[in-house]
Design a protein around this motif. Structure first.
Motif, PDB file in Angstrom:
ATOM      1  N   ALA A   7      35.807  23.890 -43.228  1.00 52.15           N
ATOM      2  CA  ALA A   7      35.390  22.638 -43.865  1.00 52.15           C
ATOM      3  C   ALA A   7      35.633  22.644 -45.368  1.00 52.15           C
ATOM      4  O   ALA A   7      35.529  21.598 -46.023  1.00 52.15           O
ATOM      5  N   GLY A   8      35.920  23.818 -45.938  1.00 47.30           N
ATOM      6  CA  GLY A   8      36.178  23.903 -47.369  1.00 47.30           C
ATOM      7  C   GLY A   8      34.927  23.903 -48.220  1.00 47.30           C
ATOM      8  O   GLY A   8      34.939  23.443 -49.365  1.00 47.30           O
ATOM      9  N   THR A   9      33.829  24.456 -47.659  1.00 45.52           N
ATOM     10  CA  THR A   9      32.566  24.483 -48.391  1.00 45.52           C
ATOM     11  C   THR A   9      32.087  25.924 -48.529  1.00 45.52           C
ATOM     12  O   THR A   9      32.740  26.862 -48.093  1.00 45.52           O
ATOM     13  N   LEU A  10      30.899  26.075 -49.123  1.00 45.20           N
ATOM     14  CA  LEU A  10      30.195  27.348 -49.060  1.00 45.20           C
ATOM     15  C   LEU A  10      29.320  27.365 -47.806  1.00 45.20           C
ATOM     16  O   LEU A  10      29.354  26.432 -47.006  1.00 45.20           O
ATOM     17  N   LEU A  11      28.528  28.417 -47.637  1.00 46.13           N
ATOM     18  CA  LEU A  11      27.816  28.608 -46.374  1.00 46.13           C
ATOM     19  C   LEU A  11      26.828  27.491 -46.063  1.00 46.13           C
ATOM     20  O   LEU A  11      26.528  27.237 -44.887  1.00 46.13           O
ATOM     21  N   ASP A  12      26.309  26.809 -47.089  1.00 43.63           N
ATOM     22  CA  ASP A  12      25.334  25.739 -46.841  1.00 43.63           C
ATOM     23  C   ASP A  12      25.988  24.387 -46.581  1.00 43.63           C
ATOM     24  O   ASP A  12      25.310  23.371 -46.457  1.00 43.63           O
TER      25      ASP A  12
END
Length: 386
Positions: free
Chosen positions: A111-116
């Motif tokens: 998704a191109g995010t960090l873990l949260d």
């Protein structure tokens, strides 16, 4: 901060000034000192599923500049190498030691995010995506605490930046996945940035014969410097016959395929002896198939094993590799092919398209001399002062 931003599929990266938010709980702000340019970054650049805009880069090392709440593994001022596959530590895979199989990182990674599920990157109020939960093609990165592995204080960071991907994968393929034994014979297929480190892993594990197999004569010569005792040019010789000739007709004990080509894996299978092991770390094209003989399969007792990330446990393996390097037992200096600035990053990407370009190592982006670091609170934050 200054960063190289991917703005479109296959488009040259753009050097931009972007914003980076402070780390949240279980996150760390790292001053990136060095980052390798890996072929996987080129794959991401050309992948239609990569969200844009994004900051690529997943082989990085630097200095902890600040930590968010609940961080306990690193502190401000620590030298760290970054792992692009953080793990939860609590799932069924993690509690049995197979942290490389933890699934916690993959949904946010894709998704191109960090873990949260959120991003710390933006420009003019618009979101910029992360890559591999790291995004090291930038002066700073906010990353999960489980991606930050502390290294010895005397570890040079250009060399350290390479540990987090190709080095750990190759070393781990031999030491963790294949479990190469002293006095054994090992064939390595595909002598690139992963293959040479599989050679090093086999050498450190005590293999008696390490046989490098590739189509590039130059790569085979380089393989000797990393510990290969024999080489086979698979474009000029029958690799299966040559391997059996080198092993008294039995075949090798272990074969490690770093090539990503199913044909190499099929040759490796036929070239290992009864009871031998074939480890595949190269990523196959999903449109092709793998064919191994079904007749007598149960009688030969061979093992065919896929290995992701070299079955690496970063908090165990990264410091071990770093110490082996500092002790003069693991070659990293030779893997730094070129030291470049962030502004030269597209030249490094272009070199991947040159079939004559040496690919046994990395171009390493080094950011300007690390500025003086002044502790703001002693534990929580580091002020970057000029």
């Amino acid at each position: 901060m200054k960063a190289a931003v991917m703005t479109g599929i296959g488009a040259p990266l753009e050097i931009q000034a972007v914003d980076l938010s402070e780390p949240k709980a279980n996150e760390v702000l790292v001053k990136i000192v060095a980052t390798g340019v890996c072929h996987s970054d080129l794959n991401a650049l050309n992948d239609a599923t990569t969200p844009t805009p994004t900051i690529l880069g997943h082989e990085g090392a630097g200095i902890v500049a600040a930590v968010g709440p609940n961080v306990g593994k690193v502190k401000v001022g620590d030298k760290v190498a970054l792992s692009w596959v953080p793990y939860c530590g609590t799932c069924e895979f993690c509690v049995t030691g197979a942290v490389h199989l933890c699934e916690s990182a993959f949904e946010p990674m894709f998704a191109g995010t960090l873990l949260d599920g959120t991003s710390r990157l933006s420009k003019d109020g618009e979101k910029i995506y992360h890559n591999s939960l790291l995004s090291t093609f930038a002066e700073f990165a906010v990353v999960p605490e489980m991606s930050c592995v502390k290294l010895p204080d005397d570890m040079p960071l250009a060399q350290a930046s390479l540990i987090g991907c190709g080095v750990a994968t190759g070393y781990g393929a031999a030491v963790n996945a294949a479990k190469v034994t002293p006095g054994s014979t090992v064939a390595i297929f595909g002598i690139g940035g992963v293959g040479v480190n599989a050679i090093q892993g086999a050498r450190i594990a005590g293999a008696a014969k390490i046989i490098a197999c590739d189509v590039k004569t130059a790569n085979l010569e380089i393989a000797k410097t990393f510990g290969a005792t024999h080489t086979i040019n698979v474009a000029q010789e029958n690799v299966e016959e040559a391997l059996k000739e080198l092993t008294g007709g039995f075949g090798v004990h272990f074969a490690i395929d770093c090539s990503g080509h199913t044909g190499a894996t099929e040759s490796a299978w036929r070239a290992v002896r009864k009871g031998g092991t074939v480890v595949v770390v190269g990523a196959f094209n999903s449109t092709v198939s793998l064919s191994i003989p079904a007749g007598g399969f149960h009688r030969v007792g061979k093992i065919l094993k896929g290995s992701f990330y070299g079955d690496t446990q970063p908090f165990r393996d990264f410091p071990a590799i770093a110490q082996l390097y500092l002790d003069g037992k693991f070659m990293l200096d030779e893997l730094v092919l070129d030291r470049i600035s962030l502004d030269e990053i597209n030249n490094a990407f272009n070199s991947f398209h040159d079939c004559n370009c040496i690919n046994v190592g990395r171009s390493v982006i080094e950011f300007e001399t690390v500025p003086a670091l002044k502790g703001n609170s002693g534990t929580d934050e580091l002020e970057i002062v000029s």
